[in-house]
Design a protein around this motif. Sequence first.
Motif, PDB file in Angstrom:
ATOM      1  N   UNK A 258       0.644  -1.211  -0.029  1.00  0.00           N
ATOM      2  CA  UNK A 258       0.009  -0.060   0.018  1.00  0.00           C
ATOM      3  C   UNK A 258       0.910   1.284   0.115  1.00  0.00           C
ATOM      4  N   UNK A 259       0.377   2.406   0.660  1.00  0.00           N
ATOM      5  CA  UNK A 259       1.188   3.675   0.786  1.00  0.00           C
ATOM      6  C   UNK A 259       2.126   3.766   1.816  1.00  0.00           C
ATOM      7  N   UNK A 260       3.056   4.270   1.384  1.00  0.00           N
ATOM      8  CA  UNK A 260       4.167   4.641   2.305  1.00  0.00           C
ATOM      9  C   UNK A 260       4.933   3.529   3.040  1.00  0.00           C
ATOM     10  N   UNK A 261       5.438   2.556   2.186  1.00  0.00           N
ATOM     11  CA  UNK A 261       5.875   1.501   2.782  1.00  0.00           C
ATOM     12  C   UNK A 261       7.257   1.304   2.305  1.00  0.00           C
ATOM     13  N   UNK A 262       8.342   1.148   3.105  1.00  0.00           N
ATOM     14  CA  UNK A 262       9.763   0.881   2.779  1.00  0.00           C
ATOM     15  C   UNK A 262      10.178  -0.584   3.032  1.00  0.00           C
ATOM     16  N   UNK A 263      10.457  -1.578   2.113  1.00  0.00           N
ATOM     17  CA  UNK A 263      10.995  -2.668   2.170  1.00  0.00           C
ATOM     18  C   UNK A 263      12.351  -2.587   1.738  1.00  0.00           C
ATOM     19  N   UNK A 264      13.511  -3.047   2.762  1.00  0.00           N
ATOM     20  CA  UNK A 264      14.777  -2.753   2.409  1.00  0.00           C
ATOM     21  C   UNK A 264      15.540  -4.120   1.714  1.00  0.00           C
ATOM     22  N   UNK A 265      16.647  -4.306   1.737  1.00  0.00           N
ATOM     23  CA  UNK A 265      17.317  -4.988   1.085  1.00  0.00           C
ATOM     24  C   UNK A 265      17.228  -6.454   1.476  1.00  0.00           C
ATOM     25  N   UNK A 266      16.883  -7.512   0.568  1.00  0.00           N
ATOM     26  CA  UNK A 266      17.037  -8.935   1.150  1.00  0.00           C
ATOM     27  C   UNK A 266      15.736  -9.303   1.855  1.00  0.00           C
ATOM     28  N   UNK A 267      14.708  -8.270   2.054  1.00  0.00           N
ATOM     29  CA  UNK A 267      13.562  -8.597   2.842  1.00  0.00           C
ATOM     30  C   UNK A 267      12.677  -9.660   1.954  1.00  0.00           C
ATOM     31  N   UNK A 268      11.811 -10.366   2.483  1.00  0.00           N
ATOM     32  CA  UNK A 268      10.802 -11.108   1.773  1.00  0.00           C
ATOM     33  C   UNK A 268       9.582 -11.142   2.048  1.00  0.00           C
ATOM     34  N   UNK A 269       8.578 -10.725   1.144  1.00  0.00           N
ATOM     35  CA  UNK A 269       7.111 -10.363   1.440  1.00  0.00           C
ATOM     36  C   UNK A 269       6.481 -11.560   0.696  1.00  0.00           C
ATOM     37  N   UNK A 270       5.802 -12.189   1.313  1.00  0.00           N
ATOM     38  CA  UNK A 270       4.912 -13.451   0.667  1.00  0.00           C
ATOM     39  C   UNK A 270       3.547 -13.383   1.087  1.00  0.00           C
ATOM     40  N   UNK A 271       2.434 -13.552   0.405  1.00  0.00           N
ATOM     41  CA  UNK A 271       1.042 -13.566   0.313  1.00  0.00           C
ATOM     42  C   UNK A 271       0.723 -12.638   1.898  1.00  0.00           C
ATOM     43  N   UNK A 272       0.991 -11.349   1.768  1.00  0.00           N
ATOM     44  CA  UNK A 272       1.051 -10.421   2.753  1.00  0.00           C
ATOM     45  C   UNK A 272       0.483  -9.106   2.159  1.00  0.00           C
ATOM     46  N   UNK A 273      -0.099  -8.361   2.888  1.00  0.00           N
ATOM     47  CA  UNK A 273      -0.642  -6.992   2.754  1.00  0.00           C
ATOM     48  C   UNK A 273       0.080  -6.010   3.648  1.00  0.00           C
ATOM     49  N   UNK A 274       0.885  -4.886   3.213  1.00  0.00           N
ATOM     50  CA  UNK A 274       1.490  -4.066   3.936  1.00  0.00           C
ATOM     51  C   UNK A 274       0.951  -2.627   3.817  1.00  0.00           C
ATOM     52  N   UNK A 275       1.114  -2.085   4.641  1.00  0.00           N
ATOM     53  CA  UNK A 275       0.627  -0.342   4.534  1.00  0.00           C
ATOM     54  C   UNK A 275       0.993   0.498   5.724  1.00  0.00           C
ATOM     55  N   UNK A 276       1.837   1.435   5.124  1.00  0.00           N
ATOM     56  CA  UNK A 276       2.319   2.578   6.080  1.00  0.00           C
ATOM     57  C   UNK A 276       3.506   1.993   7.260  1.00  0.00           C
ATOM     58  N   UNK A 277       4.221   1.030   6.699  1.00  0.00           N
ATOM     59  CA  UNK A 277       5.172   0.207   7.505  1.00  0.00           C
ATOM     60  C   UNK A 277       6.744   0.334   6.790  1.00  0.00           C
ATOM     61  N   UNK A 278       7.502  -0.136   7.767  1.00  0.00           N
ATOM     62  CA  UNK A 278       8.839  -0.192   7.383  1.00  0.00           C
ATOM     63  C   UNK A 278       9.359  -1.655   7.656  1.00  0.00           C
ATOM     64  N   UNK A 279      10.012  -2.365   6.717  1.00  0.00           N
ATOM     65  CA  UNK A 279      10.560  -3.525   6.827  1.00  0.00           C
ATOM     66  C   UNK A 279      12.398  -3.673   6.482  1.00  0.00           C
ATOM     67  N   UNK A 280      12.841  -3.749   7.680  1.00  0.00           N
ATOM     68  CA  UNK A 280      14.402  -3.692   7.465  1.00  0.00           C
ATOM     69  C   UNK A 280      14.956  -4.817   6.760  1.00  0.00           C
ATOM     70  N   UNK A 281      16.555  -4.876   6.625  1.00  0.00           N
ATOM     71  CA  UNK A 281      16.920  -5.816   5.733  1.00  0.00           C
ATOM     72  C   UNK A 281      16.773  -7.336   6.235  1.00  0.00           C
ATOM     73  N   UNK A 282      16.718  -8.404   5.461  1.00  0.00           N
ATOM     74  CA  UNK A 282      16.468  -9.576   5.633  1.00  0.00           C
ATOM     75  C   UNK A 282      15.596 -10.169   6.358  1.00  0.00           C
ATOM     76  N   UNK A 283      14.426  -9.211   6.643  1.00  0.00           N
ATOM     77  CA  UNK A 283      13.124  -9.590   7.330  1.00  0.00           C
ATOM     78  C   UNK A 283      12.490 -10.515   6.383  1.00  0.00           C
ATOM     79  N   UNK A 284      11.654 -11.423   7.007  1.00  0.00           N
ATOM     80  CA  UNK A 284      10.642 -12.251   6.028  1.00  0.00           C
ATOM     81  C   UNK A 284       9.054 -12.086   6.800  1.00  0.00           C
TER      82      UNK A 284
END
Length: 321
Positions: A258-284
């Motif tokens: 969604x809006x205002x999401x930052x997904x950093x290097x080597x993170x994995x997002x699978x079968x998910x919904x993200x909105x107004x969030x930040x995901x740091x490196x290597x997170x799943x």
Amino acid sequence: MKAVVLAGGYATRLWPITKHRPKMLLPIGETTVIDRIFGALEADDRIEEVYVSTNERFAEEFERHLAESAFEKPVLSVEETVEEDEKFGVVGALRQLVDREGIDDDLLVVAGDNLIGFDLSDFVDFFEDRGSAALAAYDVGDREKAKSYGLVELDGDRVVEFQEKPEEPNSTLVSIACYGFPRRSLRFEEYLKDGHNPDEPGWFLQWLQSREPVHAFTFEEPWFDIGTPRSYLEAIAWELNGDSVIAESATVERSTIGENVHVMADAEIVDSTLDRSIVFEGATIDGCEIHKTIIDKGTRIEDIDLAGALIGAHTQLTNGE
């Protein structure tokens, strides 16, 4: 003119995200909080040197960050503390820095966690034009919120009263951590010798304002004091303006970003919904709905919905099934 960027805080309100990293190096879109300040100071020819005032715990991280950057002016100036309860306070740290670096010039002081919408060069123009101590002031528009800051009352643009964190604010115009001090106003030692509060620069401004002119540069552009998860996410939302940043090495499969999401290097997002969030490196993140949440590096979250959460590094969260 010299400049000091304050970067010595331990940011306990953002723990665990900032327990092992300085909040000034938190990403804001494609840059960091402090790099925006460095960029503005680098571009202003009036600023000869920039001292990054930090503590021993984070000194190596800042040293590495500066070595990898293209900035030429910033240099580290390290206070001898490694824990929150050892801090000298901002005024105490400034006094030590002025002595340690032999500063005998006009001085610009900016908090490294300040995300400001105005151009710092405009503030320097104002400071030079007034020829006196100056501060930047912003109307937070809420008296309850104003209780957390130094409150200023003006006659024109001259400060006629300053209240540090008042119980009963009489306005909503607050001083942000951006100050200009002429050489003659670097009276930190005199202030501290009288036994005054060393912790907040607002107490020093209140003391100084009663002894010499202090002027206020008021602005209407956005300002964020990045000290809480909420203010950090608000700053990201302002910077991204509805867009999202996905690192090239990140994996996003069958997911809605969604809006205002930052997904950093080597993170994995699978079968998910993200909105107004930040995901740091290597997170799943697998099978989740994530809203207004900060997820630190190396974390794995499966089949859990989160809203308004702050998840530390290398955490494992599943629904237990």
